[in-house]
Design an enzyme around this catalytic site. Structure first.
Site, PDB file in Angstrom:
ATOM      1  CG  HIS A 286      -0.507   0.209   2.516  1.00  0.00           C
ATOM      2  ND1 HIS A 286      -0.332   1.463   3.052  1.00  0.00           N
ATOM      3  CD2 HIS A 286      -0.177  -0.669   3.508  1.00  0.00           C
ATOM      4  CE1 HIS A 286       0.074   1.358   4.299  1.00  0.00           C
ATOM      5  NE2 HIS A 286       0.189   0.084   4.610  1.00  0.00           N
ATOM      6  CG  ASP A 298       1.958   1.105   8.282  1.00  0.00           C
ATOM      7  OD1 ASP A 298       1.697   0.583   7.185  1.00  0.00           O
ATOM      8  OD2 ASP A 298       1.110   1.259   9.186  1.00  0.00           O
ATOM      9  CD  GLU A 337      -3.097  -1.209   4.978  1.00  0.00           C
ATOM     10  OE1 GLU A 337      -2.912  -2.247   5.634  1.00  0.00           O
ATOM     11  OE2 GLU A 337      -2.844  -0.075   5.444  1.00  0.00           O
ATOM     12  CG  ASP A 371       1.315  -3.426   5.513  1.00  0.00           C
ATOM     13  OD1 ASP A 371       1.987  -2.422   5.768  1.00  0.00           O
ATOM     14  OD2 ASP A 371       0.110  -3.539   5.817  1.00  0.00           O
ATOM     15  CG  HIS A 479      -0.666   3.637  12.502  1.00  0.00           C
ATOM     16  ND1 HIS A 479      -1.921   3.073  12.610  1.00  0.00           N
ATOM     17  CD2 HIS A 479      -0.159   3.169  11.331  1.00  0.00           C
ATOM     18  CE1 HIS A 479      -2.153   2.304  11.554  1.00  0.00           C
ATOM     19  NE2 HIS A 479      -1.086   2.351  10.761  1.00  0.00           N
TER      20      HIS A 479
END
Length: 549
Positions: A286, A298, A337, A371, A479
């Site tokens: 992604h 990520d 994603e 990923d 994140h």
């Protein structure tokens, strides 16, 4: 992302080595490994500095774009442009950019709900705090303004079948239908409600546990077309009781005001010009980050790996002494994603509907998913085919298990540790797997802690300087705004990219990959004449851990 770790090994004692090496017990799913490591040209052609250059470019894009590369931002659009431009200059592949619409859901003001039973009016409490509210709004509900009383009809059973909706009295068309949680995905209930033309849909919790008494956050999905609210068990049960009592008249009024503006989001795929398009190997990653940060691990790491793999294979296929693969290789970068696997889900949905040769779901043999490949406190995580959902089509399971063994083989042959990681549908392979396509891939870890056992095992094989730290998250910047190039473990990333190259090359050199991946199916009847059955799959709710049903 959450990993379940399981490791089965044997100890191999090497002469003149003081370190014990943990390996894999070879099983019947393992691919032919007679080739010597020196013969694996694709993996040896990968240069980690090429991968790192891509990460530097993605970091620069994020830095110049408000610190992120999330969908619906200039950072994401610049990421797509960078990928497309690089492929155009550095490969001979056929590049295609496709777009799907993303609903930019916003609740513009708090919804209202009142009920009237035999003339007694009650105004119910809305809150996103389940301890306070009697009802909440599902994500992707549409707007409604029901300002006059409309009858409630209770859908029998769990509202998961046409029979349930046809049995409702009164018939649901034009009324407000109320449906209990359970039995199927919320998305399925919403689809049926739309089919039977309800004015609105009231879903309510099932009361099976203390946490299932309250209204909770649910997601009806991008394709929802009905206004809906989610009620507590007590409120839902009271309305159902009133609706089913012939001596009572139960009605509701409600308002929901939302913005569901549609915005285009891009996918990119690049195909080799050689190989059978009806037998395609798909490598996916992604391209978007979360809004909180640059998303360099990520999933800049997967996107960069995919670019390096594409360029290296294009170069190899142009040499006279590298045998062309029998199969088409398709490298893809999925959008959105981070919002629930939406790009991959769209691609698979379109393939299921397509009759174009080379674009049908039946033309896909396997999906490799990349990923998060460079986590600082990394594991060498291999998706464990045995942990696929029980609803996974049976045809996809043997090949997925073989993909697990294939990756294990590379790590074992290179005397590297590895761990199983859950094959739970929480990345872009999920839609492929649900459509009956075998899948596999790698994952270096997210918010799970690295265990003492893992640290000791990795230290025995890699040395203490590469073993990581126990009781620390595998990616402390997962994140977050600190997911920058400084967050990447270069050693781990290099091994993951080389392992992927080995897997692609091994698959490409198989004489009959279809039969190897799908040993139990009739190729003529299933693979070539009709697409696999599409099994129920709720990508958004599975990804975010929201209630599935």
């Amino acid at each position: 992302m959450i990993q379940s770790i399981q490791f089965v090994g044997i100890i191999l004692i090497f002469i003149n080595l003081t370190t014990s090496v943990i390996g894999m017990i070879v099983n019947n799913d393992q691919i032919d490994v007679s080739r010597q490591l020196s013969d694996v040209r694709y993996a040896s052609s990968i240069q980690i500095n090429d991968v790192m250059k891509h990460l530097d470019e993605l970091q620069a894009i994020a830095t110049a774009s408000s610190g992120n590369r999330a969908v619906e931002t200039i950072g994401f659009n610049r990421t797509l442009d960078y990928i497309t431009n690089f492929l155009s200059v550095n490969t001979k592949f056929k590049i295609k950019r496709t777009f799907f619409n993303l609903r930019n859901f916003q609740l513009l003001r708090n919804p209202t709900l009142s009920s009237t039973v035999n003339g007694v009016v009650k105004t119910h409490i809305y809150s996103t705090n389940p301890a306070i509210g009697e009802f909440n709004h599902p994500l992707y509900t549409t707007s409604a303004n029901i300002s006059s009383d409309i009858l409630i009809t209770a859908i029998p059973n769990l509202g998961c079948s046409d029979d349930d909706w046809l049995a409702a009295r009164p018939a649901p068309a034009g009324l407000v239908a109320i449906v209990k949680r359970g039995g199927c995905a919320f998305q399925s209930k919403g689809t049926l409600a739309s089919k039977y033309n309800v004015a609105a849909l009231l879903l309510y919790n099932d009361g099976t546990t203390p946490s299932n008494m309250r209204p909770t956050k649910i997601n009806l999905g991008q394709n929802n077309r009905v206004p809906a609210l989610f009620l507590s068990y007590d409120l839902g049960k009271s309305l159902v009781t009133a609706a089913n009592d012939p001596s009572q008249v139960a009605t509701v009024r409600l308002t929901i005001v939302t913005d569901n503006e549609l915005n285009p989001v891009g996918n990119i795929c690049a195909d080799t010009t050689t190989g059978d398009p009806t037998q395609t190997i798909v490598i996916g990653s992604h391209s978007d980050s979360v809004p909180a940060g640059p998303g360099i691990n990520d999933n800049g790491s997967g996107s960069a790996a995919n670019l390096a793999l594409a360029a290296a294979l294009s170069s190899l296929l142009q040499t006279s002494n590298y045998p062309a693969y029998k199969y088409r290789i398709r490298f893809c970068w999925w959008g959105a994603e981070e919002l629930g696997l939406l790009g991959a889900d769209y691609h698979v949905s379109e393939a299921i509907k397509s009759s174009v040769v080379g674009e049908r779901i039946a033309d896909y043999l396997v999906n490799i998913n990349l990923d998060m490949l460079g986590s600082p406190n990394f594991i060498f995580g291999i998706y464990d085919g045995k942990t696929a959902s029980s609803t996974t089509p049976a045809t996809a399971k043997p090949g997925s298990n073989k993909m697990t063994a294939l990756f294990q083989d590379w790590f074992n042959r290179n005397q590297l540790p590895w761990d199983y990681t859950n094959f739970d549908g929480r990345s872009d392979y999920g839609p492929f797997l649900a459509a009956g396509i075998a899948a596999g891939g790698l994952f270096s870890g997210a918010d799970a802690m690295k265990t003492t056992e893992q640290v000791n095992r990795y230290a025995a094989m890699l040395g203490r300087n590469l073993s990581g730290m126990a009781s620390i998250r595998q990616d402390i910047c997962y994140h977050q705004s600190c997911d920058k190039t400084t967050n990447i473990n270069k050693f781990a990333l290099e091994k993951m990219v080389k392992a992927t190259a080995y897997a692609i090359e091994s698959l490409g050199q198989q004489s009959d990959l279809d039969s190897w991946l799908y040993p139990t199916r009739e190729i003529e009847e299933i693979s070539k004449k009709s697409p696999p059955q599409q099994h129920q799959y709720d990508s958004i709710n599975e990804y975010f851990g929201l209630p599935y049903n």
